[in-house]
Design a protein around this motif. Structure first.
Motif, PDB file in Angstrom:
ATOM      1  N   PRO A 150       0.980  -1.167   0.019  1.00  0.00           N
ATOM      2  CA  PRO A 150       0.106  -0.038   0.002  1.00  0.00           C
ATOM      3  C   PRO A 150       0.826   1.240   0.132  1.00  0.00           C
ATOM      4  CG  PRO A 150      -0.680  -1.420   1.918  1.00  0.00           C
ATOM      5  CD  PRO A 150       0.787  -2.147   1.244  1.00  0.00           C
ATOM      6  N   PRO A 151       0.310   2.464  -0.523  1.00  0.00           N
ATOM      7  CA  PRO A 151       0.923   3.593  -0.591  1.00  0.00           C
ATOM      8  C   PRO A 151       1.409   4.137   0.978  1.00  0.00           C
ATOM      9  CG  PRO A 151      -0.740   3.951  -2.002  1.00  0.00           C
ATOM     10  CD  PRO A 151      -1.095   2.635  -1.138  1.00  0.00           C
ATOM     11  N   ASP A 152       2.537   4.629   1.207  1.00  0.00           N
ATOM     12  CA  ASP A 152       2.953   5.023   2.501  1.00  0.00           C
ATOM     13  C   ASP A 152       3.045   3.955   3.408  1.00  0.00           C
ATOM     14  OD1 ASP A 152       3.254   7.864   1.656  1.00  0.00           O
ATOM     15  OD2 ASP A 152       1.053   8.009   1.918  1.00  0.00           O
ATOM     16  N   PHE A 153       3.556   2.895   3.428  1.00  0.00           N
ATOM     17  CA  PHE A 153       3.493   1.584   4.133  1.00  0.00           C
ATOM     18  C   PHE A 153       4.819   1.763   4.885  1.00  0.00           C
ATOM     19  CE2 PHE A 153       3.837  -3.018   5.003  1.00  0.00           C
ATOM     20  CZ  PHE A 153       2.662  -3.138   5.432  1.00  0.00           C
ATOM     21  N   ALA A 196      12.663  -3.109   4.630  1.00  0.00           N
ATOM     22  CA  ALA A 196      12.828  -1.739   4.089  1.00  0.00           C
ATOM     23  C   ALA A 196      11.982  -1.617   2.664  1.00  0.00           C
ATOM     24  CB  ALA A 196      14.320  -1.507   3.736  1.00  0.00           C
ATOM     25  N   VAL A 197      11.218  -0.723   2.891  1.00  0.00           N
ATOM     26  CA  VAL A 197      10.281  -0.403   1.734  1.00  0.00           C
ATOM     27  C   VAL A 197      11.214   0.588   0.709  1.00  0.00           C
ATOM     28  CG1 VAL A 197       8.351   1.227   1.047  1.00  0.00           C
ATOM     29  CG2 VAL A 197       8.156  -0.316   3.065  1.00  0.00           C
ATOM     30  N   ALA A 198      11.373   0.466  -0.506  1.00  0.00           N
ATOM     31  CA  ALA A 198      12.203   1.152  -1.338  1.00  0.00           C
ATOM     32  C   ALA A 198      11.678   2.493  -1.547  1.00  0.00           C
ATOM     33  CB  ALA A 198      12.207   0.441  -2.630  1.00  0.00           C
ATOM     34  N   ARG A 199      12.390   3.517  -1.572  1.00  0.00           N
ATOM     35  CA  ARG A 199      12.254   4.994  -1.874  1.00  0.00           C
ATOM     36  C   ARG A 199      12.689   5.461  -3.164  1.00  0.00           C
ATOM     37  NH1 ARG A 199      10.981   7.699   2.704  1.00  0.00           N
ATOM     38  NH2 ARG A 199      11.130   6.322   4.779  1.00  0.00           N
ATOM     39  N   ALA A 236      10.158   9.678  -1.946  1.00  0.00           N
ATOM     40  CA  ALA A 236       8.616   9.051  -1.909  1.00  0.00           C
ATOM     41  C   ALA A 236       8.846   7.493  -1.639  1.00  0.00           C
ATOM     42  CB  ALA A 236       7.608   9.459  -3.058  1.00  0.00           C
ATOM     43  N   ARG A 237       8.015   6.940  -0.861  1.00  0.00           N
ATOM     44  CA  ARG A 237       7.927   5.561  -0.850  1.00  0.00           C
ATOM     45  C   ARG A 237       7.469   4.758  -1.883  1.00  0.00           C
ATOM     46  NH1 ARG A 237       8.594   3.632   4.411  1.00  0.00           N
ATOM     47  NH2 ARG A 237       8.486   5.376   6.005  1.00  0.00           N
ATOM     48  N   LEU A 238       8.162   3.768  -2.472  1.00  0.00           N
ATOM     49  CA  LEU A 238       7.624   3.374  -3.653  1.00  0.00           C
ATOM     50  C   LEU A 238       6.764   1.649  -3.197  1.00  0.00           C
ATOM     51  CD1 LEU A 238      11.049   3.006  -5.891  1.00  0.00           C
ATOM     52  CD2 LEU A 238       8.913   4.591  -6.050  1.00  0.00           C
TER      53      LEU A 238
END
Length: 167
Positions: free
Chosen positions: A16-19, A38-41, A47-49
């Motif tokens: 989901p966006p902004d996870f 880690a969520v990719a940026r 911005a979070r991918l």
């Protein structure tokens, strides 16, 4: 930082966006020890991918997490969970075993004709004629004597007293 053997590295897609990273770690926590999550940026905007990577301590925990979470929904997004695949490096010699598309061969390199070589004595004679006589500097490396450094008198007073005795 990823583990070198990458046995427990998992790719998680369609987040989901902004996870946040913490929630990604909590999602995988029931399956084993989460080393990193880690969520990719996006490097330019930050911005979070919508994908990330999780590093779990063991390969067994990673396979259990993949089996349980692949296709599950979080915040209305169906997760795509699979083992992380590292990009294969090309072989060192540049030859691949896969069928490579044919490329035109480069044109052969044309070497210039060889120059006439003069004898070393003739070259030395030409070099001597063009240079003025220069004497080498005198050698001084054998005259170096190491002397101890003399220290000046100290600018402080040292107090000397006996240590207290233990009873």
């Amino acid at each position: 930082m990823w583990v070198r053997n990458n046995k427990g590295n998992v790719f998680v897609g369609n987040l989901p966006p902004d996870f946040p990273d913490e929630r990604l770690a909590e999602t995988f926590d029931p399956f084993g020890i989460v080393l990193t999550a880690a969520v990719a940026r996006d490097p330019s905007t930050g911005a979070r991918l919508r994908y990330g990577f999780v590093d779990i301590a063991t390969e067994r925990a990673a396979t259990q997490a993949i089996a349980a979470l692949d296709g599950s929904e979080i915040d209305g997004c169906k997760l795509n969970v699979k083992a992380r695949e590292r990009a294969k490096k090309p072989p060192a010699n540049g030859v691949s075993h896969a069928a490579a598309p044919s490329r035109p061969m480069p044109a052969p390199v044309v070497e210039p004709p060889p120059r006439q070589l003069r004898s070393q004595s003739a070259q030395s004679q030409l070099a001597r004629e063009g240079m003025p006589e220069i004497e080498p500097p005198p050698r001084t490396d054998f005259e170096i004597v190491r002397r101890p450094i003399r220290r000046g008198t100290p600018t402080f007073q040292v107090e000397r007293r006996s240590l207290p005795r233990r009873v």
